[in-house]
Design an enzyme around this catalytic site. Structure first.
Site, mmCIF file in Angstrom:
data_model
loop_
_atom_site.group_PDB
_atom_site.id
_atom_site.type_symbol
_atom_site.label_atom_id
_atom_site.label_comp_id
_atom_site.label_asym_id
_atom_site.label_seq_id
_atom_site.Cartn_x
_atom_site.Cartn_y
_atom_site.Cartn_z
ATOM 1 N N GLU A 1 80.412 1.748 6.450
ATOM 2 C CA GLU A 1 81.213 2.836 7.004
ATOM 3 C C GLU A 1 82.671 2.410 7.172
ATOM 4 O O GLU A 1 82.966 1.230 7.366
ATOM 5 C CB GLU A 1 80.644 3.257 8.365
ATOM 6 C CG GLU A 1 79.283 3.932 8.227
ATOM 7 C CD GLU A 1 78.686 4.365 9.558
ATOM 8 O OE1 GLU A 1 77.991 5.399 9.556
ATOM 9 O OE2 GLU A 1 78.893 3.706 10.577
ATOM 10 N N CYS B 1 90.196 2.013 9.559
ATOM 11 C CA CYS B 1 89.410 0.881 10.045
ATOM 12 C C CYS B 1 88.355 0.588 8.973
ATOM 13 O O CYS B 1 87.523 1.445 8.678
ATOM 14 C CB CYS B 1 88.773 1.298 11.375
ATOM 15 S SG CYS B 1 87.657 0.078 12.068
ATOM 16 N N CYS C 1 76.310 -7.433 9.939
ATOM 17 C CA CYS C 1 77.053 -8.532 10.554
ATOM 18 C C CYS C 1 76.056 -9.523 11.133
ATOM 19 O O CYS C 1 75.024 -9.129 11.665
ATOM 20 C CB CYS C 1 77.970 -8.001 11.656
ATOM 21 S SG CYS C 1 79.015 -9.296 12.402
ATOM 22 N N CYS D 1 76.765 -9.602 18.495
ATOM 23 C CA CYS D 1 77.361 -9.362 19.810
ATOM 24 C C CYS D 1 76.532 -8.266 20.511
ATOM 25 O O CYS D 1 76.166 -7.268 19.895
ATOM 26 C CB CYS D 1 78.810 -8.915 19.660
ATOM 27 S SG CYS D 1 79.853 -10.193 18.907
ATOM 28 N N CYS E 1 77.657 -4.475 20.341
ATOM 29 C CA CYS E 1 78.102 -3.891 19.069
ATOM 30 C C CYS E 1 76.925 -3.399 18.232
ATOM 31 O O CYS E 1 75.960 -4.132 18.017
ATOM 32 C CB CYS E 1 78.907 -4.921 18.287
ATOM 33 S SG CYS E 1 79.394 -4.360 16.645
ATOM 34 N N GLY F 1 81.102 -5.919 10.118
ATOM 35 C CA GLY F 1 81.194 -7.275 9.580
ATOM 36 C C GLY F 1 82.235 -8.141 10.250
ATOM 37 O O GLY F 1 83.069 -7.670 11.026
ATOM 38 N N GLU F 2 82.176 -9.432 9.948
ATOM 39 C CA GLU F 2 83.124 -10.398 10.475
ATOM 40 C C GLU F 2 84.059 -10.820 9.328
ATOM 41 O O GLU F 2 83.640 -11.543 8.422
ATOM 42 C CB GLU F 2 82.357 -11.610 11.044
ATOM 43 C CG GLU F 2 83.188 -12.828 11.357
ATOM 44 C CD GLU F 2 84.445 -12.557 12.194
ATOM 45 O OE1 GLU F 2 84.412 -11.712 13.105
ATOM 46 O OE2 GLU F 2 85.478 -13.199 11.905
ATOM 47 N N SER G 1 90.674 -8.625 12.688
ATOM 48 C CA SER G 1 90.033 -8.913 13.968
ATOM 49 C C SER G 1 88.862 -9.861 13.737
ATOM 50 O O SER G 1 88.031 -9.634 12.872
ATOM 51 C CB SER G 1 89.541 -7.597 14.585
ATOM 52 O OG SER G 1 88.879 -7.843 15.809
ATOM 53 N N SER H 1 88.492 -11.119 19.257
ATOM 54 C CA SER H 1 87.524 -10.474 20.145
ATOM 55 C C SER H 1 87.108 -11.478 21.207
ATOM 56 O O SER H 1 86.193 -12.261 21.021
ATOM 57 C CB SER H 1 86.311 -10.002 19.338
ATOM 58 O OG SER H 1 86.668 -8.887 18.566
ATOM 59 N N LEU H 2 87.814 -11.433 22.332
ATOM 60 C CA LEU H 2 87.569 -12.420 23.389
ATOM 61 C C LEU H 2 86.461 -11.915 24.329
ATOM 62 O O LEU H 2 85.435 -12.567 24.493
ATOM 63 C CB LEU H 2 88.862 -12.692 24.155
ATOM 64 C CG LEU H 2 88.796 -13.771 25.227
ATOM 65 C CD1 LEU H 2 88.410 -15.111 24.644
ATOM 66 C CD2 LEU H 2 90.136 -13.888 25.958
ATOM 67 N N HIS H 3 86.694 -10.794 24.969
ATOM 68 C CA HIS H 3 85.678 -10.058 25.739
ATOM 69 C C HIS H 3 85.178 -10.702 27.020
ATOM 70 O O HIS H 3 84.511 -10.037 27.818
ATOM 71 C CB HIS H 3 84.473 -9.698 24.865
ATOM 72 C CG HIS H 3 84.818 -8.881 23.661
ATOM 73 N ND1 HIS H 3 85.689 -7.811 23.700
ATOM 74 C CD2 HIS H 3 84.439 -8.994 22.363
ATOM 75 C CE1 HIS H 3 85.805 -7.293 22.492
ATOM 76 N NE2 HIS H 3 85.064 -7.994 21.661
ATOM 77 N N ASN I 1 82.121 1.807 24.154
ATOM 78 C CA ASN I 1 81.479 2.969 23.535
ATOM 79 C C ASN I 1 79.982 2.714 23.494
ATOM 80 O O ASN I 1 79.545 1.719 22.919
ATOM 81 C CB ASN I 1 82.017 3.176 22.121
ATOM 82 C CG ASN I 1 83.510 3.449 22.136
ATOM 83 O OD1 ASN I 1 83.971 4.361 22.811
ATOM 84 N ND2 ASN I 1 84.267 2.642 21.427
ATOM 85 N N CYS J 1 84.986 2.270 18.087
ATOM 86 C CA CYS J 1 84.788 0.818 17.991
ATOM 87 C C CYS J 1 83.352 0.440 18.277
ATOM 88 O O CYS J 1 82.796 0.839 19.296
ATOM 89 C CB CYS J 1 85.637 0.088 19.031
ATOM 90 S SG CYS J 1 87.373 0.388 18.904
HETATM 91 N N1 SAH Z 1 83.795 -8.911 13.723
HETATM 92 C C1 SAH Z 1 85.136 -8.581 14.063
HETATM 93 C C2 SAH Z 1 85.576 -7.182 13.701
HETATM 94 C C3 SAH Z 1 84.648 -6.041 14.050
HETATM 95 S S1 SAH Z 1 84.597 -5.461 15.699
HETATM 96 C C4 SAH Z 1 85.367 -8.851 15.527
HETATM 97 O O1 SAH Z 1 84.430 -9.223 16.210
HETATM 98 O O2 SAH Z 1 86.493 -8.750 15.973
HETATM 99 C C5 SAH Z 1 86.095 -4.697 16.100
HETATM 100 C C6 SAH Z 1 86.314 -4.604 17.611
HETATM 101 O O3 SAH Z 1 85.460 -3.635 18.253
HETATM 102 C C7 SAH Z 1 85.984 -5.909 18.284
HETATM 103 O O4 SAH Z 1 86.908 -6.240 19.243
HETATM 104 C C8 SAH Z 1 84.636 -5.593 18.853
HETATM 105 O O5 SAH Z 1 84.250 -6.504 19.772
HETATM 106 C C9 SAH Z 1 84.836 -4.195 19.379
HETATM 107 N N2 SAH Z 1 83.582 -3.507 19.734
HETATM 108 C C10 SAH Z 1 82.363 -3.752 19.226
HETATM 109 N N3 SAH Z 1 81.443 -2.961 19.788
HETATM 110 C C11 SAH Z 1 82.079 -2.164 20.659
HETATM 111 C C12 SAH Z 1 81.667 -1.099 21.536
HETATM 112 N N4 SAH Z 1 80.396 -0.697 21.566
HETATM 113 N N5 SAH Z 1 82.604 -0.497 22.293
HETATM 114 C C13 SAH Z 1 83.906 -0.874 22.224
HETATM 115 N N6 SAH Z 1 84.361 -1.857 21.405
HETATM 116 C C14 SAH Z 1 83.459 -2.501 20.644
#
Ligand code: SAH
Length: 360
Positions: free
Chosen positions: A101, A115, A122, A126, A129, A172-173, A204, A227-229, A303, A346
């Site tokens: 997608e 995007c 992937c 996470c 995700c 994907g990463e 990213s 993507s620190l989180h 989300n 996202c």
């Molecule tokens: N693999 C890469 C790129 C894909 S994710 C990465 O990890 O950065 C793109 C962004 O969306 C990342 O910051 C990811 O953590 C965030 N993301 C993933 N799932 C999400 C969700 N359910 N709600 C909000 N952001 C999310």
């Protein structure tokens, strides 16, 4: 031939059974200007298929087509548009039946962001995700990645608009498919082709340290998002398994090396999860990691995804968290979610062929 053109031709002629662009040109007695026309039609003029390239003789188009040469490497299966019309999600089928997608966002004014996905599925799993919950299928090729942007650029062109930004934030990463992603960047950027400036591209990553170092040596102006989180190993490992391989300190050291080397800003993405990473102590721990003026935090409202038992932080709490960062002088923005009604926001991307972990 420019490197971007070589990348494009190498992949295209391989699918038609040729070893190299030279062998392909020789077989069809193509003068260099014919290759120019083909490449320009595909990448700059955004021709949908060979038939549309009327500067090429019909007989040549028919021969190339009979050999299996295709301008498009991805076929749209469905395109969904959000109720407000600002977000479109495309599901695309690849030649082997896999699906990915990509999302087009049309912001106020003329700013548009696509995007794009770099892998089918992937491997990083996470917790928050949707893509990660379904597992990994395969890397995309450079042209398969590029063609997602090409598709939406063509759609926008019919409305007199252009792509102004591309983000590698789909499925994907990107850094696990490093070479193809860098080649896709070359295709996006080529001034004789697609022509999107490096500064308008953002990659990213989940935080792969060796690739962050390699990326810092590329000498390109492409933006880096991390993507620190979560600010501590305990919190981060709980939601991002990759943290066990590259813990917070190693990741932040790599970021410091990157910033010192490139003098470029780094965007830290931080998805706000209730009770997981959104308390005052997390904000203060995050402040300690955000040293230096090149670090920018992007707080992302969560989300909901089908199978994760997680809840998003309430907006008032997001603002309180942001206030702590602000007060400490950390540049912070809160991302506006788009396309939630079509599961295009996202972390919600998951191609339809991928099974859901459990029915809801
Ligand atoms: N693999 C890469 C790129 C894909 S994710 C990465 O990890 O950065 C793109 C962004 O969306 C990342 O910051 C990811 O953590 C965030 N993301 C993933 N799932 C999400 C969700 N359910 N709600 C909000 N952001 C999310």
């Amino acid at each position: 031939m420019s490197r971007a053109r070589e990348i494009w031709f190498e992949e295209k002629v391989r699918t038609a059974g040729y070893e190299s662009p030279e062998a392909f040109a020789l077989a069809h007695e193509l003068k260099p200007y014919r290759l120019d026309q083909l490449y320009r039609a595909a990448t700059k003029e955004l021709a949908p298929n060979l038939d549309a390239i009327t500067v090429l003789p019909l007989a040549l188009r028919e021969t190339l087509s009979a050999e299996g040469l295709r301008l498009e490497s991805i076929a749209p299966v469905t395109i969904q548009r959000s109720n407000d019309g600002q977000t479109s999600k495309g599901l695309f089928r690849l030649h082997d039946g896999n699906e990915v997608e990509a999302v087009l966002m049309e912001h106020w004014g003329n700013r548009t962001t696509v995007c794009i996905s770099s892998q089918a599925g992937c491997a990083y799993a996470c917790a928050f995700c949707s893509t990660g919950q379904a597992g990994y299928t395969r890397n995309l090729s450079a042209v398969e990645i590029f063609d997602q942007a090409r598709f939406f650029a063509r759609e926008l062109a019919t409305r007199g608009k252009k792509i102004t930004n591309v983000v590698f934030m789909g499925q994907g990463e990107p850094f696990a498919n490093y070479a193809a992603v860098m080649d896709a960047v070359r295709l996006l950027n080529d001034p004789e082709g697609f022509g999107l400036g490096h500064r308008h591209i953002t990659i990213s990553t989940v935080g792969l340290v060796p690739q962050i170092d390699a990326f810092g040596d590329e000498g390109v102006q492409v933006n880096l998002a991390i993507s620190l989180h979560a600010p501590t190993d305990e919190q981060r490992s709980a939601i991002m398994p990759v943290n066990r391989r590259y813990p917070v300190t190693d990741l932040m050291d790599a970021c410091a090396r990157y910033a010192a080397k490139t003098k470029r800003k780094i965007f830290f993405e931080y998805v706000m999860l209730e009770g997981v990473n959104d308390d005052d102590a997390s904000a203060r721990a995050l402040v300690k990691l955000m040293r230096g003026h090149l670090y920018h935090v992007n707080l992302i409202p969560y989300n909901a995804t089908p199978d994760a038992p997680l809840r998003g932080t309430a907006e008032t709490r997001i603002r309180a968290f942001q206030k702590i960062l602000d007060a400490a002088g950390v540049a912070t923005t809160v991302r506006t979610p788009m396309g939630r009604d079509i599961a295009a926001a996202c972390g919600q991307l998951r191609a339809q062929t991928q099974p859901r972990a459990k029915a809801s």
